[in-house]
Design a protein around this motif. Sequence first.
Motif, PDB file in Angstrom:
ATOM      1  N   ALA A 281       0.832  -1.209   0.000  1.00 35.90           N
ATOM      2  CA  ALA A 281       0.000   0.000   0.000  1.00 35.90           C
ATOM      3  C   ALA A 281       0.866   1.258   0.000  1.00 35.90           C
ATOM      4  O   ALA A 281       0.553   2.241  -0.684  1.00 35.90           O
ATOM      5  CB  ALA A 281      -0.932  -0.001   1.217  1.00 35.90           C
ATOM      6  N   ALA A 282       1.972   1.250   0.755  1.00 37.95           N
ATOM      7  CA  ALA A 282       2.883   2.394   0.760  1.00 37.95           C
ATOM      8  C   ALA A 282       3.488   2.623  -0.620  1.00 37.95           C
ATOM      9  O   ALA A 282       3.603   3.762  -1.086  1.00 37.95           O
ATOM     10  CB  ALA A 282       3.987   2.178   1.800  1.00 37.95           C
ATOM     11  N   VAL A 283       3.853   1.536  -1.299  1.00 37.67           N
ATOM     12  CA  VAL A 283       4.424   1.651  -2.646  1.00 37.67           C
ATOM     13  C   VAL A 283       3.390   2.192  -3.631  1.00 37.67           C
ATOM     14  O   VAL A 283       3.693   3.038  -4.474  1.00 37.67           O
ATOM     15  CB  VAL A 283       4.965   0.290  -3.127  1.00 37.67           C
ATOM     16  N   LEU A 284       2.155   1.722  -3.518  1.00 38.10           N
ATOM     17  CA  LEU A 284       1.104   2.180  -4.430  1.00 38.10           C
ATOM     18  C   LEU A 284       0.760   3.649  -4.204  1.00 38.10           C
ATOM     19  O   LEU A 284       0.410   4.358  -5.153  1.00 38.10           O
ATOM     20  CB  LEU A 284      -0.144   1.310  -4.274  1.00 38.10           C
TER      21      LEU A 284
ATOM     22  N   GLN B 132      12.143   0.559 -13.993  1.00 36.43           N
ATOM     23  CA  GLN B 132      12.228   1.538 -12.914  1.00 36.43           C
ATOM     24  C   GLN B 132      11.217   1.236 -11.804  1.00 36.43           C
ATOM     25  O   GLN B 132      11.512   1.434 -10.624  1.00 36.43           O
ATOM     26  CB  GLN B 132      11.994   2.946 -13.470  1.00 36.43           C
ATOM     27  N   ILE B 133      10.038   0.746 -12.180  1.00 33.56           N
ATOM     28  CA  ILE B 133       9.037   0.362 -11.184  1.00 33.56           C
ATOM     29  C   ILE B 133       9.574  -0.765 -10.313  1.00 33.56           C
ATOM     30  O   ILE B 133       9.406  -0.760  -9.075  1.00 33.56           O
ATOM     31  CB  ILE B 133       7.722  -0.049 -11.867  1.00 33.56           C
ATOM     32  N   THR B 134      10.232  -1.748 -10.928  1.00 35.51           N
ATOM     33  CA  THR B 134      10.836  -2.839 -10.167  1.00 35.51           C
ATOM     34  C   THR B 134      11.852  -2.301  -9.162  1.00 35.51           C
ATOM     35  O   THR B 134      11.883  -2.717  -7.995  1.00 35.51           O
ATOM     36  CB  THR B 134      11.518  -3.833 -11.115  1.00 35.51           C
ATOM     37  N   PHE B 135      12.684  -1.368  -9.601  1.00 37.58           N
ATOM     38  CA  PHE B 135      13.691  -0.750  -8.723  1.00 37.58           C
ATOM     39  C   PHE B 135      13.016  -0.027  -7.555  1.00 37.58           C
ATOM     40  O   PHE B 135      13.440  -0.147  -6.404  1.00 37.58           O
ATOM     41  CB  PHE B 135      14.542   0.221  -9.546  1.00 37.58           C
ATOM     42  N   VAL B 136      11.949   0.727  -7.861  1.00 44.45           N
ATOM     43  CA  VAL B 136      11.232   1.467  -6.819  1.00 44.45           C
ATOM     44  C   VAL B 136      10.617   0.516  -5.801  1.00 44.45           C
ATOM     45  O   VAL B 136      10.713   0.736  -4.582  1.00 44.45           O
ATOM     46  CB  VAL B 136      10.145   2.370  -7.449  1.00 44.45           C
ATOM     47  N   VAL B 137       9.978  -0.548  -6.274  1.00 48.57           N
ATOM     48  CA  VAL B 137       9.338  -1.508  -5.372  1.00 48.57           C
ATOM     49  C   VAL B 137      10.365  -2.115  -4.418  1.00 48.57           C
ATOM     50  O   VAL B 137      10.156  -2.168  -3.190  1.00 48.57           O
ATOM     51  CB  VAL B 137       8.627  -2.627  -6.168  1.00 48.57           C
ATOM     52  N   ILE B 138      11.493  -2.553  -4.952  1.00 50.25           N
ATOM     53  CA  ILE B 138      12.509  -3.214  -4.129  1.00 50.25           C
ATOM     54  C   ILE B 138      13.068  -2.265  -3.078  1.00 50.25           C
ATOM     55  O   ILE B 138      13.106  -2.578  -1.884  1.00 50.25           O
ATOM     56  CB  ILE B 138      13.631  -3.768  -5.026  1.00 50.25           C
ATOM     57  N   TRP B 139      13.471  -1.066  -3.494  1.00 52.98           N
ATOM     58  CA  TRP B 139      14.139  -0.163  -2.558  1.00 52.98           C
ATOM     59  C   TRP B 139      13.157   0.548  -1.623  1.00 52.98           C
ATOM     60  O   TRP B 139      13.500   0.817  -0.467  1.00 52.98           O
ATOM     61  CB  TRP B 139      14.996   0.852  -3.314  1.00 52.98           C
ATOM     62  N   GLU B 140      11.965   0.837  -2.105  1.00 56.83           N
ATOM     63  CA  GLU B 140      11.008   1.468  -1.195  1.00 56.83           C
ATOM     64  C   GLU B 140      10.594   0.512  -0.087  1.00 56.83           C
ATOM     65  O   GLU B 140      10.449   0.922   1.073  1.00 56.83           O
ATOM     66  CB  GLU B 140       9.774   1.965  -1.932  1.00 56.83           C
ATOM     67  N   LEU B 141      10.417  -0.750  -0.407  1.00 57.65           N
ATOM     68  CA  LEU B 141      10.033  -1.703   0.627  1.00 57.65           C
ATOM     69  C   LEU B 141      11.166  -1.948   1.626  1.00 57.65           C
ATOM     70  O   LEU B 141      10.917  -2.179   2.808  1.00 57.65           O
ATOM     71  CB  LEU B 141       9.585  -3.020  -0.008  1.00 57.65           C
ATOM     72  N   VAL B 142      12.405  -1.882   1.163  1.00 65.46           N
ATOM     73  CA  VAL B 142      13.536  -1.968   2.092  1.00 65.46           C
ATOM     74  C   VAL B 142      13.509  -0.781   3.052  1.00 65.46           C
ATOM     75  O   VAL B 142      13.644  -0.936   4.277  1.00 65.46           O
ATOM     76  CB  VAL B 142      14.876  -2.018   1.326  1.00 65.46           C
TER      77      VAL B 142
ATOM     78  N   GLY C  64      -2.247   2.794  10.093  1.00 68.43           N
ATOM     79  CA  GLY C  64      -1.119   3.013   9.200  1.00 68.43           C
ATOM     80  C   GLY C  64      -0.943   4.444   8.729  1.00 68.43           C
ATOM     81  O   GLY C  64      -0.310   4.678   7.707  1.00 68.43           O
ATOM     82  N   THR C  65      -1.479   5.407   9.452  1.00 64.95           N
ATOM     83  CA  THR C  65      -1.367   6.806   9.026  1.00 64.95           C
ATOM     84  C   THR C  65       0.081   7.239   8.909  1.00 64.95           C
ATOM     85  O   THR C  65       0.481   7.874   7.916  1.00 64.95           O
ATOM     86  CB  THR C  65      -2.091   7.734  10.025  1.00 64.95           C
ATOM     87  N   ILE C  66       0.894   6.886   9.922  1.00 67.14           N
ATOM     88  CA  ILE C  66       2.303   7.271   9.924  1.00 67.14           C
ATOM     89  C   ILE C  66       3.150   6.226   9.212  1.00 67.14           C
ATOM     90  O   ILE C  66       3.942   6.551   8.321  1.00 67.14           O
ATOM     91  CB  ILE C  66       2.799   7.466  11.367  1.00 67.14           C
ATOM     92  N   VAL C  67       2.957   4.973   9.594  1.00 64.73           N
ATOM     93  CA  VAL C  67       3.806   3.898   9.074  1.00 64.73           C
ATOM     94  C   VAL C  67       3.658   3.749   7.563  1.00 64.73           C
ATOM     95  O   VAL C  67       4.642   3.597   6.837  1.00 64.73           O
ATOM     96  CB  VAL C  67       3.471   2.566   9.773  1.00 64.73           C
ATOM     97  N   ILE C  68       2.419   3.813   7.067  1.00 64.15           N
ATOM     98  CA  ILE C  68       2.152   3.534   5.654  1.00 64.15           C
ATOM     99  C   ILE C  68       1.971   4.813   4.841  1.00 64.15           C
ATOM    100  O   ILE C  68       2.729   5.077   3.897  1.00 64.15           O
ATOM    101  CB  ILE C  68       0.898   2.643   5.505  1.00 64.15           C
ATOM    102  N   HIS C  69       0.987   5.616   5.200  1.00 65.71           N
ATOM    103  CA  HIS C  69       0.564   6.704   4.323  1.00 65.71           C
ATOM    104  C   HIS C  69       1.553   7.862   4.278  1.00 65.71           C
ATOM    105  O   HIS C  69       1.871   8.375   3.194  1.00 65.71           O
ATOM    106  CB  HIS C  69      -0.823   7.197   4.742  1.00 65.71           C
ATOM    107  N   VAL C  70       2.033   8.287   5.439  1.00 65.42           N
ATOM    108  CA  VAL C  70       3.001   9.385   5.448  1.00 65.42           C
ATOM    109  C   VAL C  70       4.296   8.968   4.760  1.00 65.42           C
ATOM    110  O   VAL C  70       4.869   9.720   3.963  1.00 65.42           O
ATOM    111  CB  VAL C  70       3.272   9.855   6.893  1.00 65.42           C
TER     112      VAL C  70
ATOM    113  N   ALA D  15       3.702   8.719   0.922  1.00 72.46           N
ATOM    114  CA  ALA D  15       3.587  10.050   0.325  1.00 72.46           C
ATOM    115  C   ALA D  15       4.951  10.735   0.243  1.00 72.46           C
ATOM    116  O   ALA D  15       5.305  11.330  -0.787  1.00 72.46           O
ATOM    117  CB  ALA D  15       2.618  10.903   1.133  1.00 72.46           C
ATOM    118  N   ALA D  16       5.742  10.647   1.317  1.00 68.94           N
ATOM    119  CA  ALA D  16       7.057  11.285   1.335  1.00 68.94           C
ATOM    120  C   ALA D  16       8.002  10.643   0.320  1.00 68.94           C
ATOM    121  O   ALA D  16       8.721  11.340  -0.402  1.00 68.94           O
ATOM    122  CB  ALA D  16       7.662  11.204   2.733  1.00 68.94           C
ATOM    123  N   PHE D  17       7.983   9.323   0.243  1.00 65.36           N
ATOM    124  CA  PHE D  17       8.840   8.624  -0.725  1.00 65.36           C
ATOM    125  C   PHE D  17       8.429   8.967  -2.152  1.00 65.36           C
ATOM    126  O   PHE D  17       9.279   9.192  -3.022  1.00 65.36           O
ATOM    127  CB  PHE D  17       8.756   7.117  -0.501  1.00 65.36           C
TER     128      PHE D  17
END
Length: 214
Positions: free
Chosen positions: A62-65, A79-89, A113-119, A122-124
């Motif tokens: 959900a954070a990645v989406l 590039q999407i693959t790269f984003v998914v891998i590094w954002e989840l890390v 998940g307001t802070i953990v997921i959504h913020v 959005a920041a990433f």
Amino acid sequence: MMFVGFGYLMTFLKAYGLGAVGFTFFITCLGVEWSLVIESYMGKEALTIDFMSLLNANFGVAAVLISFGGLIGKISPLQITFVVIWELVCYTANKVYVLQQYNTEMPVVDCGGTIVIHVFGAAFGLAACKVLGQPTFDALNGSSYVSDLFSLVGTVFLWLFWPSFVAGALPSGEGQSKALINTVLALIASSVVTFALTPMLEGRKKLTCVPIQP
């Protein structure tokens, strides 16, 4: 919720609806697999696959989406693959080591998940947009009747599944029931207020889609 809710919500751009739904499908499948592995090892120091692991993997996706909402039409599948891998890390490291969500006494209690997921998502996403710069074809950055229609379909699906998203990780009982009830009441009230204020704030006598979409 991920495939239909987020997928169709992302069709708000008239030229990228097919890519939005298709890439949402790809991001969800790849992200769940990768998140299962890294969150198990970071949080539990061993690979664990159970219901909660799958649920937490979907939270990570959900954070990645959320980040992907600002990148539609800008990035390629590689590039999407790269984003998914590094954002989840980064997401998992923030969740486990910074916010300490696997500690017995969590300094931050965030069942929705307001802070953990959504913020974080959005920041990433904003940071990724800043790095990529303006899109090549800025004229395609707009909506149409059909794209707004499909996006509202995604909005309805997100609306329906949001209570379970918020309360799904809570143990069954009074706390979970209270979270479900509060979320439903909040959704109903915010929807009514949005429909009431949109014509006034937009300066028109009719509703527009953008304020209603989440």
